[in-house]
Design a protein around this motif. Structure first.
Motif, mmCIF file in Angstrom:
data_model
loop_
_atom_site.group_PDB
_atom_site.id
_atom_site.type_symbol
_atom_site.label_atom_id
_atom_site.label_comp_id
_atom_site.label_asym_id
_atom_site.label_seq_id
_atom_site.Cartn_x
_atom_site.Cartn_y
_atom_site.Cartn_z
ATOM 1 N N TYR A 73 -5.318 -11.056 -20.972
ATOM 2 C CA TYR A 73 -4.162 -10.840 -20.079
ATOM 3 C C TYR A 73 -4.271 -9.513 -19.330
ATOM 4 N N LEU A 74 -4.747 -8.494 -20.043
ATOM 5 C CA LEU A 74 -4.871 -7.187 -19.391
ATOM 6 C C LEU A 74 -5.872 -7.240 -18.243
ATOM 7 N N GLU A 75 -6.937 -7.980 -18.456
ATOM 8 C CA GLU A 75 -7.944 -8.111 -17.414
ATOM 9 C C GLU A 75 -7.326 -8.773 -16.182
ATOM 10 N N LEU A 76 -6.498 -9.806 -16.435
ATOM 11 C CA LEU A 76 -5.798 -10.474 -15.340
ATOM 12 C C LEU A 76 -4.889 -9.496 -14.604
ATOM 13 N N MET A 77 -4.168 -8.671 -15.385
ATOM 14 C CA MET A 77 -3.183 -7.755 -14.800
ATOM 15 C C MET A 77 -3.805 -6.659 -13.948
ATOM 16 N N THR A 78 -5.066 -6.291 -14.233
ATOM 17 C CA THR A 78 -5.689 -5.236 -13.422
ATOM 18 C C THR A 78 -5.853 -5.700 -11.976
ATOM 19 N N GLY A 79 -5.871 -7.005 -11.779
ATOM 20 C CA GLY A 79 -6.027 -7.529 -10.430
ATOM 21 C C GLY A 79 -4.698 -7.682 -9.687
ATOM 22 N N VAL A 80 -3.581 -7.491 -10.403
ATOM 23 C CA VAL A 80 -2.271 -7.704 -9.785
ATOM 24 C C VAL A 80 -1.886 -6.502 -8.922
ATOM 25 N N ASP A 81 -1.376 -6.815 -7.725
ATOM 26 C CA ASP A 81 -0.977 -5.755 -6.796
ATOM 27 C C ASP A 81 0.282 -5.057 -7.287
ATOM 28 N N THR A 82 0.242 -3.750 -7.432
ATOM 29 C CA THR A 82 1.471 -3.051 -7.792
ATOM 30 C C THR A 82 1.547 -1.753 -6.988
ATOM 31 N N THR A 83 2.745 -1.387 -6.603
ATOM 32 C CA THR A 83 2.895 -0.156 -5.817
ATOM 33 C C THR A 83 3.095 1.034 -6.744
ATOM 34 N N ASP A 84 3.374 0.740 -8.000
ATOM 35 C CA ASP A 84 3.637 1.825 -8.941
ATOM 36 C C ASP A 84 2.331 2.304 -9.583
ATOM 37 N N PRO A 85 1.889 3.529 -9.244
ATOM 38 C CA PRO A 85 0.610 4.001 -9.784
ATOM 39 C C PRO A 85 0.648 4.141 -11.311
ATOM 40 N N MET A 86 1.855 4.385 -11.855
ATOM 41 C CA MET A 86 2.015 4.502 -13.306
ATOM 42 C C MET A 86 1.569 3.203 -13.986
ATOM 43 N N VAL A 87 2.020 2.094 -13.362
ATOM 44 C CA VAL A 87 1.732 0.787 -13.958
ATOM 45 C C VAL A 87 0.232 0.500 -13.919
ATOM 46 N N SER A 88 -0.385 0.726 -12.755
ATOM 47 C CA SER A 88 -1.810 0.385 -12.685
ATOM 48 C C SER A 88 -2.622 1.298 -13.600
ATOM 49 N N LYS A 89 -2.201 2.564 -13.737
ATOM 50 C CA LYS A 89 -2.925 3.471 -14.633
ATOM 51 C C LYS A 89 -2.792 2.990 -16.085
ATOM 52 N N ALA A 90 -1.562 2.596 -16.433
ATOM 53 C CA ALA A 90 -1.324 2.139 -17.805
ATOM 54 C C ALA A 90 -2.147 0.884 -18.120
ATOM 55 N N VAL A 91 -2.182 -0.046 -17.144
ATOM 56 C CA VAL A 91 -2.921 -1.287 -17.388
ATOM 57 C C VAL A 91 -4.411 -1.003 -17.559
ATOM 58 N N THR A 92 -4.954 -0.142 -16.682
ATOM 59 C CA THR A 92 -6.383 0.190 -16.784
ATOM 60 C C THR A 92 -6.689 0.809 -18.145
#
Ligand code: ADP
Length: 264
Positions: free
Chosen positions: A56-75
């Motif tokens: 699921y995390l791998e899937l989420m890294t591809g999801v567009d998000t404007t919140d840099p906090m979220v993309s950093k957390a997912v990575t």
């Protein structure tokens, strides 16, 4: 009592006598078996939830998000779940080797071929580090043993040399006949290891520099795996190292383990 497990030791006692020491290790062996079972079961059970989470995390890294906090957390979560997966895999490998009753004289391992395959993987892993890695492999030098285990031991030693050598280093891998058998060695000109640490390196999770090792993503179990594989093949790991200059990790297999060319 046939259920008792006893350990014997004979020691010289004075000039003319021998001392026989018998120790009852039944309870100790039971505890050790329980520990092995427990580790094997836990690792096995952790595998499935971890695979789901990292998928699921791998899937989420591809999801567009404007919140840099979220993309950093997912990575970060994805990286950590990968680490955990590696750890669980290594624990399983270790448990399997510990429990293995497979006999080493039943199969011939084509080590030159195994090492060529590891070489390809090593060169891929080496892209970032840019080391000069040279393989010196004696052709046709096959041995009796367990392929998955020998592959895992050799690749752990080679990948460690790549990790623990600063960029643009030199690594030499040898597989050659020596006077009393065959020797595998990996020589690097990397960071080296202080003498005091050397005897403890094969302990589970033992690391010289915890902070730095963790950043390389290893599980801390690699050399422990190597030690078990080698003891299964009646051999042991030899480590020579000089801090700041480099290391040599090697092992020898006895003459009788060498398989003749026409056998396979
Ligand atoms: P990991 O590499 O996952 O930490 P290992 O069991 O493979 O675990 O290695 C244990 C420790 O031995 C490493 O953390 C590192 O400190 C040291 N080590 C292993 N190989 C080398 C090497 N070629 N050069 C220097 N240090 C090494």
């Amino acid at each position: 009592n046939p259920n008792k497990i006893l350990e014997y030791r004979i020691m010289p006692y004075g000039e003319e006598h021998l001392l026989l020491i018998v120790r009852d290790v039944t309870r100790l062996s039971q505890l050790e078996a329980m520990r092995k079972d427990f580790v094997a079961n836990v690792s096995h059970e952790l595998r499935t939830p971890l695979t789901v989470i990292s998928g699921y995390l791998e899937l989420m890294t591809g999801v567009d998000t404007t919140d840099p906090m979220v993309s950093k957390a997912v990575t970060e979560m994805e990286a950590q779940s990968k680490r955990m997966k590696n750890l669980v895999e290594d624990l399983l490998v270790l448990s399997r080797i510990e429990a293995s009753a497979e006999r080493i004289y039943e199969r011939v391992v084509n080590m030159p071929e195994v090492l060529r395959q590891i070489e390809t993987e090593a060169q891929t892993l080496n892209k970032e580090k840019g080391h000069t890695i040279r393989f010196h492999i004696e052709p046709d030098l096959r041995v009796y043993g367990i392929e998955t285990e020998l592959r895992s031991a050799c690749s752990n030693l080679i990948f460690n040399a790549i990790h623990y050598t600063p960029a643009n280093g030199a690594i030499d891998v040898y597989w050659k006949r020596v006077h009393n058998g065959v020797k595998f060695s990996v020589v690097d000109n990397g960071c080296g290891i202080e003498q005091a640490h050397i005897s403890r390196l094969t302990e589970r999770f033992y690391r010289v520099d915890k902070g730095r090792s963790r950043s390389t993503g290893g599980s801390g179990l690699g050399l422990s795996i190597v030690k078990h594989v080698l003891s299964h093949h009646n051999s042991k790991l030899e480590i020579k190292s000089k801090l700041g200059q480099g290391s040599e990790f090697s092992f020898r297999l006895a003459e009788e383990i060498i398989a003749e060319n026409n056998k396979s």
